[in-house]
Design a protein around this motif. Sequence first.
Motif, PDB file in Angstrom:
ATOM      1  N   PHE A  44       0.833  -1.199   0.000  1.00  0.00           N
ATOM      2  CA  PHE A  44       0.000   0.000   0.000  1.00  0.00           C
ATOM      3  C   PHE A  44       0.868   1.249   0.000  1.00  0.00           C
ATOM      4  O   PHE A  44       0.609   2.193  -0.765  1.00  0.00           O
ATOM      5  CB  PHE A  44      -0.919  -0.001   1.225  1.00  0.00           C
ATOM      6  CG  PHE A  44      -1.727   1.258   1.376  1.00  0.00           C
ATOM      7  CD1 PHE A  44      -2.799   1.519   0.542  1.00  0.00           C
ATOM      8  CD2 PHE A  44      -1.411   2.184   2.359  1.00  0.00           C
ATOM      9  CE1 PHE A  44      -3.546   2.687   0.673  1.00  0.00           C
ATOM     10  CE2 PHE A  44      -2.153   3.347   2.501  1.00  0.00           C
ATOM     11  CZ  PHE A  44      -3.222   3.601   1.658  1.00  0.00           C
ATOM     12  N   LEU A  45       1.889   1.281   0.837  1.00  0.00           N
ATOM     13  CA  LEU A  45       2.783   2.441   0.888  1.00  0.00           C
ATOM     14  C   LEU A  45       3.495   2.626  -0.449  1.00  0.00           C
ATOM     15  O   LEU A  45       3.730   3.756  -0.884  1.00  0.00           O
ATOM     16  CB  LEU A  45       3.795   2.278   2.020  1.00  0.00           C
ATOM     17  CG  LEU A  45       3.203   2.294   3.438  1.00  0.00           C
ATOM     18  CD1 LEU A  45       4.282   1.984   4.468  1.00  0.00           C
ATOM     19  CD2 LEU A  45       2.542   3.633   3.731  1.00  0.00           C
ATOM     20  N   GLU A  46       3.810   1.508  -1.110  1.00  0.00           N
ATOM     21  CA  GLU A  46       4.416   1.604  -2.444  1.00  0.00           C
ATOM     22  C   GLU A  46       3.412   2.169  -3.446  1.00  0.00           C
ATOM     23  O   GLU A  46       3.747   3.041  -4.259  1.00  0.00           O
ATOM     24  CB  GLU A  46       4.902   0.231  -2.908  1.00  0.00           C
ATOM     25  CG  GLU A  46       5.538   0.265  -4.286  1.00  0.00           C
ATOM     26  CD  GLU A  46       5.896  -1.121  -4.818  1.00  0.00           C
ATOM     27  OE1 GLU A  46       6.441  -1.193  -5.937  1.00  0.00           O
ATOM     28  OE2 GLU A  46       5.605  -2.111  -4.121  1.00  0.00           O
ATOM     29  N   SER A  47       2.160   1.686  -3.373  1.00  0.00           N
ATOM     30  CA  SER A  47       1.139   2.163  -4.314  1.00  0.00           C
ATOM     31  C   SER A  47       0.854   3.647  -4.134  1.00  0.00           C
ATOM     32  O   SER A  47       0.469   4.336  -5.080  1.00  0.00           O
ATOM     33  CB  SER A  47      -0.162   1.367  -4.132  1.00  0.00           C
ATOM     34  OG  SER A  47      -0.815   1.709  -2.920  1.00  0.00           O
ATOM     35  N   GLU A  48       1.080   4.155  -2.907  1.00  0.00           N
ATOM     36  CA  GLU A  48       0.885   5.569  -2.630  1.00  0.00           C
ATOM     37  C   GLU A  48       2.130   6.391  -2.950  1.00  0.00           C
ATOM     38  O   GLU A  48       2.147   7.606  -2.770  1.00  0.00           O
ATOM     39  CB  GLU A  48       0.498   5.771  -1.167  1.00  0.00           C
ATOM     40  CG  GLU A  48      -0.847   5.189  -0.793  1.00  0.00           C
ATOM     41  CD  GLU A  48      -1.981   5.797  -1.599  1.00  0.00           C
ATOM     42  OE1 GLU A  48      -2.061   7.038  -1.663  1.00  0.00           O
ATOM     43  OE2 GLU A  48      -2.786   5.037  -2.175  1.00  0.00           O
ATOM     44  N   GLY A  49       3.194   5.721  -3.426  1.00  0.00           N
ATOM     45  CA  GLY A  49       4.379   6.431  -3.877  1.00  0.00           C
ATOM     46  C   GLY A  49       5.348   6.839  -2.798  1.00  0.00           C
ATOM     47  O   GLY A  49       6.255   7.639  -3.048  1.00  0.00           O
ATOM     48  N   LEU A  50       5.197   6.305  -1.557  1.00  0.00           N
ATOM     49  CA  LEU A  50       6.085   6.713  -0.483  1.00  0.00           C
ATOM     50  C   LEU A  50       7.392   5.938  -0.488  1.00  0.00           C
ATOM     51  O   LEU A  50       8.387   6.388   0.062  1.00  0.00           O
ATOM     52  CB  LEU A  50       5.386   6.561   0.884  1.00  0.00           C
ATOM     53  CG  LEU A  50       4.545   7.784   1.271  1.00  0.00           C
ATOM     54  CD1 LEU A  50       3.214   7.764   0.531  1.00  0.00           C
ATOM     55  CD2 LEU A  50       4.298   7.836   2.768  1.00  0.00           C
ATOM     56  N   ILE A  51       7.382   4.751  -1.066  1.00  0.00           N
ATOM     57  CA  ILE A  51       8.604   3.973  -1.239  1.00  0.00           C
ATOM     58  C   ILE A  51       8.630   3.437  -2.666  1.00  0.00           C
ATOM     59  O   ILE A  51       7.578   3.221  -3.273  1.00  0.00           O
ATOM     60  CB  ILE A  51       8.705   2.782  -0.249  1.00  0.00           C
ATOM     61  CG1 ILE A  51       7.481   1.867  -0.384  1.00  0.00           C
ATOM     62  CG2 ILE A  51       8.858   3.280   1.176  1.00  0.00           C
ATOM     63  CD1 ILE A  51       7.614   0.566   0.381  1.00  0.00           C
ATOM     64  N   THR A  52       9.830   3.258  -3.200  1.00  0.00           N
ATOM     65  CA  THR A  52       9.960   2.745  -4.568  1.00  0.00           C
ATOM     66  C   THR A  52      11.053   1.679  -4.600  1.00  0.00           C
ATOM     67  O   THR A  52      12.191   1.958  -4.989  1.00  0.00           O
ATOM     68  CB  THR A  52      10.308   3.868  -5.559  1.00  0.00           C
ATOM     69  OG1 THR A  52      11.451   4.594  -5.048  1.00  0.00           O
ATOM     70  CG2 THR A  52       9.151   4.819  -5.729  1.00  0.00           C
ATOM     71  N   PRO A  53      10.721   0.466  -4.153  1.00  0.00           N
ATOM     72  CA  PRO A  53      11.724  -0.605  -4.189  1.00  0.00           C
ATOM     73  C   PRO A  53      12.108  -0.956  -5.619  1.00  0.00           C
ATOM     74  O   PRO A  53      11.348  -0.692  -6.563  1.00  0.00           O
ATOM     75  CB  PRO A  53      11.004  -1.773  -3.502  1.00  0.00           C
ATOM     76  CG  PRO A  53       9.547  -1.504  -3.715  1.00  0.00           C
ATOM     77  CD  PRO A  53       9.414  -0.012  -3.649  1.00  0.00           C
ATOM     78  N   GLN A  54      13.291  -1.541  -5.753  1.00  0.00           N
ATOM     79  CA  GLN A  54      13.715  -1.998  -7.066  1.00  0.00           C
ATOM     80  C   GLN A  54      12.886  -3.210  -7.477  1.00  0.00           C
ATOM     81  O   GLN A  54      12.240  -3.844  -6.649  1.00  0.00           O
ATOM     82  CB  GLN A  54      15.201  -2.379  -7.024  1.00  0.00           C
ATOM     83  CG  GLN A  54      16.118  -1.251  -6.592  1.00  0.00           C
ATOM     84  CD  GLN A  54      17.549  -1.733  -6.446  1.00  0.00           C
ATOM     85  OE1 GLN A  54      18.057  -2.503  -7.257  1.00  0.00           O
ATOM     86  NE2 GLN A  54      18.210  -1.288  -5.381  1.00  0.00           N
TER      87      GLN A  54
END
Length: 245
Positions: A44-54
């Motif tokens: 969810f945090l990735e989908s909200e753009g707060l983290i961008t893992p490789q």
Amino acid sequence: MSALRQTSPQQPAPRAGSKTMSIGVVLNRLREEFPDVTVSKIRFLESEGLITPQRTASGYRRFTDDDVDRLRYILVTQRDNYLPLKVIREQLESMDSGQVTALVSVSSGEPIVSPGTLRPSAATRLSDLDVADQARAEVDTVDELIKAGLITPDPAGFFTSDDVRTVTTALALMEFGLDIRHLKTIRTGAARQAALVGQVTGPVARSGKSGAPQQAEELGRQLTALVASLHTSVMKAELRGQLGQ
């Protein structure tokens, strides 16, 4: 795209040669401090753009130590200050651009988040004696606050850093002459406001949609911040009226 989604902060690129880890390893590193964190929460945090893992060629997420620090910052800020993602996003953007000005609490005027500090927070599985010690309170006072419903242990009998903060705040109010009866009135008012927020977040959480619990949690933070702001404004207006200003 989620309705809560804002413009993504520009997370710095990983350092060359940084070792990466799977999402399972990330969970193991975070769960001692954040036992409720899940794969869904991280996604969810990735989908909200707060983290961008490789991403690998096969599409698997790979995280660096910097990603874990970033996640810890987000989770600590959500847990300890109950801030909505919009505010956390602004903090992350300041960090990513090299600005490290602390976020200031509206109520106290004191810094409540230091963007340059990513170290883990204090333990959150505290006994009543731990709470009394950290809040510099008498154990009997802590017991009174428990009986009054101001703080409540989890099913295992432990408390959190939020409970320490509640006790500290209660002690400060008691120094002005308020007693347990007055504090119970404040608690009742807060419970009613929480129930009001729950009328909005409950249907979202029960919708069965992907990421619904995380969206409901974030919506709750946004509504709580708005309710708290309105509550402060109304109190100021009421006090001005009482003082004849």
